[in-house]
Design an enzyme around this catalytic site. Structure first.
Site, mmCIF file in Angstrom:
data_model
loop_
_atom_site.group_PDB
_atom_site.id
_atom_site.type_symbol
_atom_site.label_atom_id
_atom_site.label_comp_id
_atom_site.label_asym_id
_atom_site.label_seq_id
_atom_site.Cartn_x
_atom_site.Cartn_y
_atom_site.Cartn_z
ATOM 1 C CD GLU A 39 -3.028 -0.737 -0.052
ATOM 2 O OE1 GLU A 39 -3.085 0.406 -0.528
ATOM 3 O OE2 GLU A 39 -3.709 -1.684 -0.495
ATOM 4 C CE1 TYR A 98 -6.695 3.516 -0.006
ATOM 5 C CE2 TYR A 98 -4.296 3.393 0.160
ATOM 6 C CZ TYR A 98 -5.496 2.905 -0.334
ATOM 7 O OH TYR A 98 -5.495 1.788 -1.134
ATOM 8 C CG ASP A 108 -8.403 4.230 -4.323
ATOM 9 O OD1 ASP A 108 -9.630 4.129 -4.581
ATOM 10 O OD2 ASP A 108 -7.553 3.497 -4.888
#
Length: 299
Positions: free
Chosen positions: A43, A126, A144
């Site tokens: 990520e 996030y 996102d």
């Protein structure tokens, strides 16, 4: 009398999850047995970076540093060198710092709780939510740009998402998620995949969309985006490009380099000096006692 704003109409989550289960790209960080650490690394690397560029570097990192403590033990310069051309090298620096905290404070295991993840160095909202959902199957909305676009079209009938609003965007996605952890996490992954490979910005493949029949954008005749103009991120000529060129010189050198080697990569002396100063302030470059320059710890 005040009324609450209407909640988004639900999409067919089960159909979307079934589609994802049947067609999802076989990305290595989705494989069974990948740890929270593997997901955190992926990520971090995937932020504003295409999957095809991330794949070989993620695989190399996981071979080299399979646990947070392995990365924490590496020199920062070694980490920056291994980051290669992924861009935004401060991400590597922050991941290195997070690894040290995970190794020292969490038994070398990436936490599963969003708030605990947020307390780690360099882990934003996030990334914390993505790790909780994709590594640990938690029910948390993950938002996102891809997810925002899917919701804008399928739920609100707009051509694309407008300016981001954390509160609104999280509420929109939260309203779509089932109550149980595992189905919610699966739907979070499916929404993101749909935006990445089908409901794309310029050429959405609506004929392949599993929820096209219920898509508000389709029912509205696929109107063009009519919101505020989006900012287009430039790269050529920016400080980001210059910083990258300066770091390339250091990554390609076995040791410290002299100032003239850095001067050769960019003709605008003022911009070049500003960028070198910012790299020094960020701790991505160090200056030696004899006025040469190197990656951190490599002199």
């Amino acid at each position: 009398m005040t009324t609450s704003p209407p909640r988004p109409a639900p999409i067919d989550g089960e159909t979307l999850v079934d589609w994802f289960a049947a067609t999802a790209r076989p990305l290595p960080w989705r494989a069974p047995g990948v740890t929270g650490w593997g997901v955190l690394v992926s990520e971090t690397m995937l932020q504003q970076t295409p999957v095809n560029r991330v794949l070989p570097i993620w695989e190399e990192w996981m071979r080299r540093w399979p646990r947070p403590s392995d990365l924490a033990a590496a020199a920062q310069g070694e980490v920056l060198r291994a980051w290669g051309k992924l861009g935004y090298p401060r991400r590597a620096q922050r991941l290195h710092q997070a690894a040290a905290a995970i190794a020292a404070d969490h038994g070398d295991v990436v936490p599963a709780d969003v708030d605990t993840l947020l307390a780690l160095p360099g882990i934003g909202a996030y990334t914390a939510r993505a790790v909780a959902a994709f590594a640990y199957g938690k029910r948390v909305p993950v938002v996102d740009t891809n997810v925002r676009r899917v919701v804008a079209r399928a739920v609100h009938g707009a051509g694309d998402a407008g300016p981001p609003s954390t509160t609104r965007d999280l509420a929109d996605v939260d309203a779509l998620l089932p109550a149980e952890d595992a189905p919610a996490a699966a739907l979070s992954a499916a929404l993101m995949e749909l935006g990445q490979v089908v409901c794309t910005v310029r050429s959405p493949a609506c004929e392949r969309c599993p929820i096209a029949a219920d898509c508000a954008w389709q029912h509205a005749g696929r109107p063009a985006y009519a919101g505020p103009p989006k900012k287009v991120q430039k790269f050529a000529g920016t400080d980001r490009q210059v910083r990258g060129k300066l770091l390339d010189v250091l990554r390609d050198s076995p040791g410290p380099v002299r100032r003239e080697q850095l001067d050769a990569v960019w003709s605008d002396a003022g911009q070049r000096d500003r960028c070198l100063d910012s790299l020094l302030v960020d701790g991505l470059v160090e200056q030696t006692d004899d006025d040469r320059f190197a990656l951190p710890g490599e002199h």
